[in-house]
Design an enzyme around this catalytic site. Structure first.
Site, PDB file in Angstrom:
ATOM      1  N   GLN A 144      26.489 -43.248 -33.143  1.00  0.00           N
ATOM      2  CA  GLN A 144      25.836 -43.673 -34.386  1.00  0.00           C
ATOM      3  C   GLN A 144      26.744 -43.380 -35.578  1.00  0.00           C
ATOM      4  O   GLN A 144      27.297 -42.288 -35.691  1.00  0.00           O
ATOM      5  CB  GLN A 144      24.503 -42.938 -34.547  1.00  0.00           C
ATOM      6  N   TYR A 180      17.681 -49.416 -23.359  1.00  0.00           N
ATOM      7  CA  TYR A 180      18.860 -49.662 -24.218  1.00  0.00           C
ATOM      8  C   TYR A 180      19.388 -48.299 -24.698  1.00  0.00           C
ATOM      9  O   TYR A 180      19.437 -48.013 -25.890  1.00  0.00           O
ATOM     10  CB  TYR A 180      18.514 -50.552 -25.418  1.00  0.00           C
ATOM     11  N   GLU A 186      20.975 -48.772 -19.577  1.00  0.00           N
ATOM     12  CA  GLU A 186      21.973 -49.284 -20.521  1.00  0.00           C
ATOM     13  C   GLU A 186      22.928 -50.226 -19.790  1.00  0.00           C
ATOM     14  O   GLU A 186      23.316 -49.973 -18.652  1.00  0.00           O
ATOM     15  CB  GLU A 186      22.730 -48.085 -21.131  1.00  0.00           C
ATOM     16  N   ASP A 230      15.122 -49.278 -27.932  1.00  0.00           N
ATOM     17  CA  ASP A 230      16.078 -49.338 -29.055  1.00  0.00           C
ATOM     18  C   ASP A 230      17.072 -50.474 -28.804  1.00  0.00           C
ATOM     19  O   ASP A 230      18.259 -50.237 -28.539  1.00  0.00           O
ATOM     20  CB  ASP A 230      16.796 -47.975 -29.178  1.00  0.00           C
ATOM     21  N   CYS A 289      16.748 -52.431 -35.562  1.00  0.00           N
ATOM     22  CA  CYS A 289      17.683 -52.574 -36.690  1.00  0.00           C
ATOM     23  C   CYS A 289      17.558 -53.976 -37.301  1.00  0.00           C
ATOM     24  O   CYS A 289      18.394 -54.375 -38.099  1.00  0.00           O
ATOM     25  CB  CYS A 289      19.112 -52.247 -36.267  1.00  0.00           C
TER      26      CYS A 289
END
Ligand SMILES: C[S@@+](CC[C@H](N)C(=O)[O-])C[C@H]1O[C@@H](n2cnc3c(N)ncnc32)[C@H](O)[C@@H]1O
Length: 457
Positions: free
Chosen positions: A279, A308, A329, A377, A404
């Site tokens: 991040q 994710y 993932e 996410d 996001c």
């Protein structure tokens, strides 16, 4: 509206890219380099299907919402289109955007919790790539102008740590002293094409010198200069890359110091290799994950699926509070990092699987058991429909959706809402000040008639 003609108008909004929105006689024009409240003169340079593109030629009236800086914001490149708007106004605009994206799709006016902004919205980026090239015959280190190959030279980048500025200064001096060539994109020749700088919360840095050539002349001189002048460069790599479309080429050569940069989110330690995803805003990440944890309300009996999962950062952040957490993932290297990070942190109840969520989700519940809570996410594109229907079938008591992009969030919520789930809480977190991006944490639970619809007007 005539192409090539000049018009005046007031900027009433930003579009999703951060261009100013001007309306004249019901025609919409997107104009660059302005903020809400400015009155601008612009030239119409392009006609698209439903709008025009204008190039700002003059600011007639400066908006009261403009921020005054002691430096020239036009040198920051195209990545921070809201920079000239006061930070509190940026936050208001982001809240409004979420509200409006959700309303457009769901026709519900949600009561959103106050947005979590930064106290000091600068020097937050822990990972930057700075292009190196030629401008007017001179070696130049800086950022690309918006939608252009022109590099605007920088002395200082107020979005990265101060150590980043020192690194750029040292590399510039080294290039001039030893006449090391910058990469020339017009004839595909030269040596240095990019500088990658990663920093941690202690302001230690990893430098990645992206070269067009295998040979990096005066390498030892550069290593010595970077280490002695900055005091905090702890790792240096060379990366060989002959393609501007990708950030890094396949080959990383370790040339100095540590192989990894170490950073923390809460108590969890991460070893970050040059190409690892991490991040970008470490200060806000911890706050974001605290909200995820609060909404998840973890219990020792919980089985949580982290969909994710990237390098496992959320899964590892909550692992000690639950029975077990399963991450899914797609990116192989991220799964490898997640597994290594679990071992490094002595976390024995976090398991990571590589593959597409939509493919693995149906199989994994047989192997790992049904989760009672799910963290979601996804990337900007949102979750796959198949994934959402699998989640609905799993019927978890709690879903925490980290988004996001509020437009794709709204689309996905619609499916969950149509299938008996309800939105209980929404908390926006500003991870990227001065950009149009905004992260949102959403608490979703199964609706019952008794439920008090907390969070809804
Ligand atoms: C927004 S990131 C979230 C990463 C992580 N949760 C974090 O906080 O750092 C989205 C992740 O989804 C992964 N991804 C994208 N599409 C996927 C898919 N269909 N299945 C599994 N993972 C996917 C990307 O590689 C990326 O790591």
């Amino acid at each position: 509206m005539e192409l090539g003609e000049k018009y005046n108008g007031e900027v009433i909004d930003f579009n999703s890219e951060g261009l100013g929105v001007v309306k004249i006689d019901n025609q919409v024009i997107f104009v660059d380099n302005c903020v809400i409240g400015d009155t601008v003169e612009f030239e119409v340079i392009e006609k698209r299907k439903n709008y025009y593109i204008g190039e700002m030629t003059n600011i007639i009236n400066y908006s009261k919402l403009r921020e005054k800086y002691a430096f020239d914001t036009s040198k920051l490149g195209g990545g921070v289109p809201l920079i000239n708007l006061k930070y509190e106004e940026q936050l208001k605009w982001k809240e409004k955007k979420i509200r409006s994206d959700l309303y457009k799709t769901l026709k519900i006016e949600y009561d959103i919790e106050p947005i979590l902004g930064m106290t000091h919205p600068f020097r937050y980026r822990n990972n930057t790539q700075i292009p190196v090239g030629i401008k007017n015959g001179e070696k130049t280190i800086g950022y690309y102008k918006r939608k252009s190959n022109e590099i605007v030279p920088i002395e200082e980048d107020i979005l990265q740590k101060e150590i980043g500025d020192k690194i750029i200064k040292s590399i510039k001096e080294w290039m001039n002293k030893y006449n090391v060539e910058a990469f020339d994109r017009t004839n595909n020749k030269g040596v240095l094409r990019h500088i990658g700088i990663r920093t941690n919360q202690d302001s230690l840095a990893m430098v990645i010198l992206v070269t067009h050539t295998r040979e990096l002349p005066y390498k030892n001189e550069l290593v010595h200069k970077l280490v002695s002048e900055t005091g905090s460069v702890v790792s240096i790599y060379q990366n060989i890359n002959t393609d501007d479309k990708v950030k890094y080429g396949k080959e990383f050569i370790h040339i100095f110091g540590k192989e990894y940069l170490t950073d923390f989110i809460g108590d969890v330690k991460f070893n970050i290799s040059p190409e690892s995803f991490f991040q970008t805003n470490s200060y806000q990440t911890e706050k974001l994950y605290d909200i995820v944890k609060k909404y998840l309300a973890p219990k020792k009996s919980d089985v949580v699926f982290d969909l994710y999962s990237g390098i496992g950062s959320i899964a590892l952040f909550i692992a000690n509070d639950v029975d077990k957490v399963i991450g899914i993932e797609y990116t192989k290297s991220a799964v490898k990092d997640a597994k290594r990070n679990a071992v490094e942190n002595n976390i024995g109840n976090a398991y990571f699987y590589q593959g597409k969520v939509e493919d693995l989700l149906p199989q994994l519940q047989k192997k790992e058991g049904k989760p009672n809570k799910i963290i979601l996410d996804p990337p900007r594109a949102g979750a796959d429909k198949k994934t959402l229907f699998e989640i609905i079938k799993l019927n978890p008591e709690t879903i925490v959706y980290v988004s996001c992009d509020s437009a794709t969030l709204a689309r996905d919520l619609k499916i969950l809402l149509e299938n008996g789930f309800e939105v209980k809480k929404i908390k926006p977190v500003d991870m990227f000040p001065h950009t149009t991006e905004i992260e949102c944490v959403v608490l979703i639970q199964k609706g019952t008639k008794k439920c008090s619809l907390e969070g809804l007007i």
